[in-house]
Enzyme design. Structure first.
Site, PDB file in Angstrom:
ATOM      1  N   CYS A 333       0.568  -1.265  -0.071  1.00 37.49           N
ATOM      2  CA  CYS A 333      -0.379   0.051  -0.147  1.00 37.49           C
ATOM      3  C   CYS A 333       1.292   1.642  -0.140  1.00 37.49           C
ATOM      4  O   CYS A 333       0.528   2.472  -1.086  1.00 37.49           O
ATOM      5  CB  CYS A 333      -1.035  -0.193   0.980  1.00 37.49           C
ATOM      6  N   ARG A 362       6.929 -11.408   5.070  1.00 36.31           N
ATOM      7  CA  ARG A 362       6.038 -11.501   6.409  1.00 36.31           C
ATOM      8  C   ARG A 362       7.249 -12.073   7.009  1.00 36.31           C
ATOM      9  O   ARG A 362       7.027 -13.517   7.243  1.00 36.31           O
ATOM     10  CB  ARG A 362       4.700 -11.251   6.560  1.00 36.31           C
ATOM     11  N   GLN A 380       1.265 -11.205  -3.824  1.00 35.55           N
ATOM     12  CA  GLN A 380      -0.206 -11.184  -3.784  1.00 35.55           C
ATOM     13  C   GLN A 380      -0.618 -10.444  -4.105  1.00 35.55           C
ATOM     14  O   GLN A 380       0.077  -9.680  -6.201  1.00 35.55           O
ATOM     15  CB  GLN A 380      -0.677 -10.348  -2.837  1.00 35.55           C
ATOM     16  N   ASP A 382      -2.340  -7.569  -5.833  1.00 37.00           N
ATOM     17  CA  ASP A 382      -2.766  -6.952  -4.945  1.00 37.00           C
ATOM     18  C   ASP A 382      -3.226  -5.629  -5.493  1.00 37.00           C
ATOM     19  O   ASP A 382      -2.840  -5.278  -6.665  1.00 37.00           O
ATOM     20  CB  ASP A 382      -2.037  -6.107  -3.959  1.00 37.00           C
ATOM     21  N   HIS A 384      -5.291  -1.624  -5.026  1.00 34.95           N
ATOM     22  CA  HIS A 384      -5.795  -0.431  -3.991  1.00 34.95           C
ATOM     23  C   HIS A 384      -6.117   0.329  -4.832  1.00 34.95           C
ATOM     24  O   HIS A 384      -5.919   1.378  -6.009  1.00 34.95           O
ATOM     25  CB  HIS A 384      -4.370   0.637  -3.697  1.00 34.95           C
ATOM     26  N   LYS A 463     -13.002  -5.157   6.774  1.00 33.20           N
ATOM     27  CA  LYS A 463     -12.449  -5.913   5.710  1.00 33.20           C
ATOM     28  C   LYS A 463     -13.666  -7.410   5.366  1.00 33.20           C
ATOM     29  O   LYS A 463     -14.693  -7.055   6.262  1.00 33.20           O
ATOM     30  CB  LYS A 463     -11.018  -6.545   5.551  1.00 33.20           C
ATOM     31  N   HIS A 509      -8.070  -1.754   0.188  1.00 33.31           N
ATOM     32  CA  HIS A 509      -7.209  -2.846  -0.464  1.00 33.31           C
ATOM     33  C   HIS A 509      -8.315  -3.660  -1.158  1.00 33.31           C
ATOM     34  O   HIS A 509      -9.150  -4.176  -0.372  1.00 33.31           O
ATOM     35  CB  HIS A 509      -6.502  -3.107   0.727  1.00 33.31           C
TER      36      HIS A 509
END
Length: 635
Positions: A333, A362, A380, A382, A384, A463, A509
């Site tokens: 992000c 992570r 990911q 991912d 945004h 979420k 997200h």
RNA sequence: GCCCAUAUGGCUCAGAGGUAGAGCACUUCCUUGGUAAGGAAGAGGUCACGGGUUCAAUUCCCGUUAUGGGCUCCA
């Protein structure tokens, strides 16, 4: 109550006979009562004069609850016999069986389970009544004063009365419900042994836990064991190894996957399909760096709220304190936010959708790493989305639509779950409340059923999680949509609204697969390694029968590569049978065998995994078949 | 991170206090085969890593690393 033991003793008779008698007699003798949500055994129901729905000795959920609870006691009784110094904590029924936590002087291993199981069988065969009596709290404390674990259990009980269940010379503090007699326990199995923290609290004493499962009859137990074996066969770590998708290496480090060519082919196919789906929906590809200055993570809040999961590194002069500390990204992000800030954004630009197949690291505790399902480095899918408050609803609905289409393509059904504010949340309550309300309304309006996980949200916002169900009924958490009103605030994000005023965008997200690693692990287990044509690492294997057919094989390969199909030719000096076998073992969807006839007539002989049959096509027909296979996909 | 277990050629696994074996895979040769293992020969391991015990350790002990089963379900 008066127990009739005839029907239970027959459990040791031939199965057909026992079954019939069980059906007749056990139906007459209930083992418990269901009153509202509560399941009571007969002793307790009589004691409290409660009436309700009768529970019989079968494989119903209610009945299994009673059976398994008693089985946990049988386990404890056997342990007490074998290890007289054993002390017991709790032995509850769980989703898929039961366990008992206990402390014992020596360390037990998996090899000890058969011995314990055998003792349980002996105790069950011998049989004893299970009887209940009640003590006052003081009497209970006195009775167990030598047993610190039971005292710990009692301290958590609020009631003034404690109930004790007694079978033979074994007694245990327990609220029940229990069967009336241990002879009813003959279809059980001890499944796992492990350590477990006392009370589930990290740092507390580690007790030994033995897991088991029990059923009313032999068939159900057998079916359960078969199901476990089926899941084992699908284990993505085993299949991943068998068909060379990925590996781990001690020298590289735990939780850091190495993607072999086959696995990488599969990944690229997923990436390509997803890339196209994103572009079609107006997403823009972007890319941020792997490491960012710690200062950026301080602004985002990760430095304080997510530090235990992050890796840091020192760059340039190590003496220069903070300025030289960088954090390896655990999320994408922050990079995307900086990209948003590359230009002054207008309301006309919104919603602005940035996506990245972002590699993140992570830190996971060493003990939780598990194949591709729990790793320390992953990618990911991912994105945004920066939008106005008014746009949130449509944006979320579009994401739900995308995820619905993706999951349908792979044959997954799914449920949604709303997760609300966690303890380590940042930002004001009012903001959280507003965001949560927005999601709640969307979910209600969407008509999809959803559950609520109180306190399960990310630290920056509430979420929606997607839980998919695979081919053998297991549930996995994958996609997620997270509303974020905090990061735009922290990074002071703005756009110019229609009145030429500065306004704050909302950030969403979202991920559909979650991570490629995890999603691929799920796909492997879902398909048992037999991937559908459109994602199979090798889609077609061509086997030329002999040397003269190799030229034609190359022609076919070239034609297929032009159609973006991954093809291998198996032309090694091995027998035809062996090459077919090797190709089959690779779980390839389609094997093309070519010999004199095919070369002469420009045809192909196809061995089709899905249809489980062989057929022969002309080149044009073959081409059309491939095109058809590929056009079926797309989100 | 914590508890327990495991760690032997590329893979799957035997094995014993006196420095190792099988099958598959690999290499070469023979075989040119019509839909799940054709045949022969060969190469390949300081028995995960680091300490210790012992005349001697890959085998026993300790540590490290990695892997596996768990660590949410509350009498």
């Amino acid at each position: 109550m008066t127990s009739k033991w005839s029907e239970v003793q027959i459990l040791s008779r031939p199965p057909c006979l026992s079954k019939i008698i069980i059906e007749i007699e056990v139906l007459v003798d209930p083992i418990g009562i269901k009153s509202g949500e509560e399941i009571l055994d007969i002793a307790t129901a009589e004691e409290l004069s409660i009436e309700g729905e009768k529970i019989y000795f079968d494989n119903s959920e209610e009945s299994l609850t009673i059976i398994r609870h008693s089985c946990a006691h049988l386990l404890a009784q056997a342990l007490k016999d074998l290890y007289p110094d054993a002390k017991f904590f709790v032995g509850p029924v769980i989703e898929d069986g039961f366990y008992y936590d206990f402390r014992v002087g020596e360390s037990l291993t998996l090899d000890d389970l058969p011995k314990i199981e055998k003792r349980m069988k002996e105790l069950s065969n011998k049989g004893s009544k299970i009887e209940k009596y009640v003590l006052s709290r003081d009497e209970g404390v006195e009775k167990f004063r030598e047993d610190d674990l039971k005292i710990a259990v009692i301290s958590k009980i609020e009631s003034d009365e404690l109930s004790i269940y007694k079978q033979g010379d074994f007694e245990d503090l327990c609220r029940g419900p229990h069967l009336p007699h241990t002879k009813m326990l003959s279809n059980f199995k001890l499944t796992k042994i492990s350590g477990a923290y006392l009370g589930g609290k990290e740092g507390a004493e580690m007790l030994t836990r033995i897991y088991g499962v029990a059923f009313a009859d032999k068939d159900a137990l057998k079916e359960y064991i078969t199901r476990i074996e089926e899941a084992k066969k699908r284990d993505h770590r085993k299949i991943g190894h068998d068909i060379s998708l990925f590996k781990f290496d001690e020298d590289i480090g735990g939780g850091l996957p190495l993607w072999l060519p086959n696995g990488s082919r599969l990944r690229s196919k997923l990436e390509n399909i997803l890339y196209k789906a994103m572009r079609k929906r107006g997403y823009e590809p972007v890319r941020g760096p792997e490491i960012l200055k710690s200062q950026a993570w301080k602004i985002s809040g990760h430095y304080y709220n997510y530090k235990e999961n992050m890796y840091f590194t020192q760059i340039d002069d190590e003496d220069k304190e903070q300025s030289s500390e960088y954090g390896i990204k655990p999320m994408n992000c922050v990079g995307h936010i900086k990209i948003y800030q590359d230009a002054l954004r207008s309301y006309r630009d919104l919603p602005l959708k940035f996506f990245e197949f972002g590699v993140v690291h992570r830190h996971e505790k060493s003990g939780v790493l598990h194949g591709l399902l729990r790793v320390r480095e992953f990618t990911q899918d991912d994105a945004h989305i920066f939008c106005t408050k008014e746009q949130v609803k449509d944006v979320i609905l579009e994401v739900i639509d995308l995820i619905t289409k993706i999951m349908a393509t792979f044959g997954f059904s799914f449920e949604m779950e709303l997760s609300t504010k966690p303890d380590n949340a940042i930002g004001e309550d009012a903001i959280w409340e507003e965001a949560t309300k927005i999601i709640e309304k969307i979910l209600k309006d969407s008509g999809h059923p959803f559950a609520v996980d109180e306190g399960g949200g990310a630290f920056y916002g509430p979420k929606i999680d997607f839980k998919i169900t695979d081919a053998i009924g297991r549930k996995w958490q994958c996609g997620t949509i997270q509303i974020d009103l905090n990061l735009p605030e922290r990074f002071d994000l703005e756009y110019v609204d229609e009145n030429n005023n500065r306004a704050r965008p909302i950030m969403i997200h979202r991920a559909a697969f979650g991570s490629f690693e995890r999603f691929i692990a799920i796909l492997i287990e879902h398909y048992a390694g037999e991937f559908p044509f459109f994602i199979a690492p090798t889609q077609i294997i061509i086997i030329p029968i002999a040397a003269p057919h190799q030229e034609y094989a190359k022609e076919l390969k070239s034609m297929l590569m032009d159609l973006d199909i991954d093809v291998d030719i198996l032309d090694r000096n091995e027998s035809l049978n062996k090459r077919v076998r090797n190709a089959e073992k690779q779980k390839v969807p389609m094997i093309v065998v070519i010999g004199d006839a095919e070369v002469a007539e420009k045809r192909v002989a196809i061995r089709d995994r899905r249809k489980k049959e062989q057929y022969n096509l002309s080149i044009d027909e073959f081409k059309n078949l491939i095109k058809e296979n590929m056009s079926e996909v797309g989100f």
